[in-house]
Design a protein around this motif. Structure first.
Motif, short mmCIF file in Angstrom:
data_model
loop_
_atom_site.label_atom_id
_atom_site.label_comp_id
_atom_site.label_asym_id
_atom_site.label_seq_id
_atom_site.Cartn_x
_atom_site.Cartn_y
_atom_site.Cartn_z
N ALA A 1 13.19 35.84 -30.11
CA ALA A 1 12.39 34.51 -30.04
C ALA A 1 11.04 34.97 -29.56
O ALA A 1 10.01 34.58 -29.99
CB ALA A 1 13.02 33.52 -29.30
N GLN A 2 11.13 35.54 -28.01
CA GLN A 2 9.65 35.42 -27.19
C GLN A 2 8.77 36.45 -27.96
O GLN A 2 7.56 36.10 -27.83
CB GLN A 2 10.15 36.16 -26.09
N LYS B 1 5.86 20.20 -27.00
CA LYS B 1 7.12 21.23 -27.28
C LYS B 1 6.71 22.21 -28.22
O LYS B 1 7.47 22.08 -29.21
CB LYS B 1 8.27 20.23 -27.35
N VAL C 1 13.89 27.26 -29.68
CA VAL C 1 14.17 28.51 -30.89
C VAL C 1 15.17 29.55 -30.33
O VAL C 1 16.24 29.95 -31.07
CB VAL C 1 12.87 29.58 -30.89
N MET D 1 7.17 34.61 -31.02
CA MET D 1 6.33 33.52 -30.60
C MET D 1 5.15 34.03 -29.87
O MET D 1 4.24 33.07 -29.97
CB MET D 1 7.39 32.94 -29.60
N ASP E 1 1.12 33.04 -30.53
CA ASP E 1 0.33 32.30 -29.70
C ASP E 1 -1.03 33.16 -29.64
O ASP E 1 -1.82 32.47 -29.42
CB ASP E 1 1.27 31.97 -28.50
N GLY F 1 8.69 24.80 -25.74
CA GLY F 1 9.13 24.95 -27.18
C GLY F 1 10.08 26.18 -27.34
O GLY F 1 10.58 26.36 -28.26
N GLY F 2 9.85 27.39 -26.76
CA GLY F 2 10.71 28.41 -26.82
C GLY F 2 12.13 28.00 -26.47
O GLY F 2 12.95 28.67 -27.38
N PRO G 1 5.90 25.64 -30.22
CA PRO G 1 6.72 26.85 -29.99
C PRO G 1 5.55 27.89 -29.54
O PRO G 1 5.58 29.09 -29.96
CB PRO G 1 7.19 27.39 -31.54
#
Length: 212
Positions: free
Chosen positions: A152-153, A31, A134, A156, A160, A130-131, A33
């Motif tokens: 959030a995206q 999980k 958040v 994140m 990544d 994991g998103g 993020p």
């Protein structure tokens, strides 16, 4: 279409898929993020071109969806990552460290904005992996579901893609020259190493009226 590529390119496709699968499953199980499911896509795109990279991305999401069905909806992102990696690879982006790190920005913009739209349109704003943690935390802080997803995206996805493109850079640095010589975009990396690719010799055609 893929038949016009060499054997090594075809061999690279399942390797890229395996890398994506391991990374994606690791992120889901822990999980995290981050997603870690496009390293193989970008690597194959950078070495072999956009079409093989896109194929790796599409198949990877299909396989990962077996254990996480929502992953299938995000397959378009991995396809776009492969196409972008091919375009960037042809321009030598992955031969220079700072350019490689900078490439995380367009990858993150694609993954963040389009990923947020898919989450909203397909899943009603309920993120996966994991998103979800958040997004849930941001909604608890008072943000509406749309704003929470975009806020959030994008960060994140940037978090990544930085380790993702760095992993690709490290792998590319370790590939032997003889392997580059057999890949569609290999000459880009050979030139970056100061090696001039050997020209392909063809038999000369006799000129009209000349000696046979």
């Amino acid at each position: 279409m893929i038949s016009r590529y060499g054997r090594l390119t075809i061999f690279m496709i399942p390797i890229g898929i395996a890398i994506n699968f391991v990374g994606g499953q690791l992120a889901l199980l822990l999980k995290l993020p981050v997603y870690l499911d496009s390293i193989g896509t970008i690597l194959v795109g950078a070495l072999c071109g956009g079409i093989p990279g896109a194929l790796v991305g599409l198949v990877s999401n299909g396989i990962n969806s077996i254990t996480s069905p929502p992953t299938l909806a995000f397959g378009v992102l991995n396809v776009m990552f492969g196409l972008l990696a091919g375009w960037l690879g042809r321009r030598g982006v992955f031969t220079v460290l700072w350019k490689t790190v900078a490439s995380a920005v367009p990858f993150a913009l694609i993954g963040g904005f389009l990923g947020a739209l898919i989450t909203l349109w397909v899943f009603g704003g309920l993120a996966v992996g994991g998103g979800a943690l958040v997004v849930g935390a941001l909604m608890a802080a008072g943000l509406d579901v749309t704003t929470a997803n975009f806020v959030a995206q994008v960060p994140m996805d940037f978090l990544d893609k930085v380790p993702t493109v760095l992993a690709v850079y490290v792998v590319l640095r370790g590939i032997p020259r003889r392997i580059f010589a057999k890949l569609p975009l290999g000459e880009v990396y050979l030139r970056a190493k100061g090696v001039t690719p050997a020209p392909i010799l063809t038999a000369a055609r006799p000129t009209p009226g000349g000696p046979l």
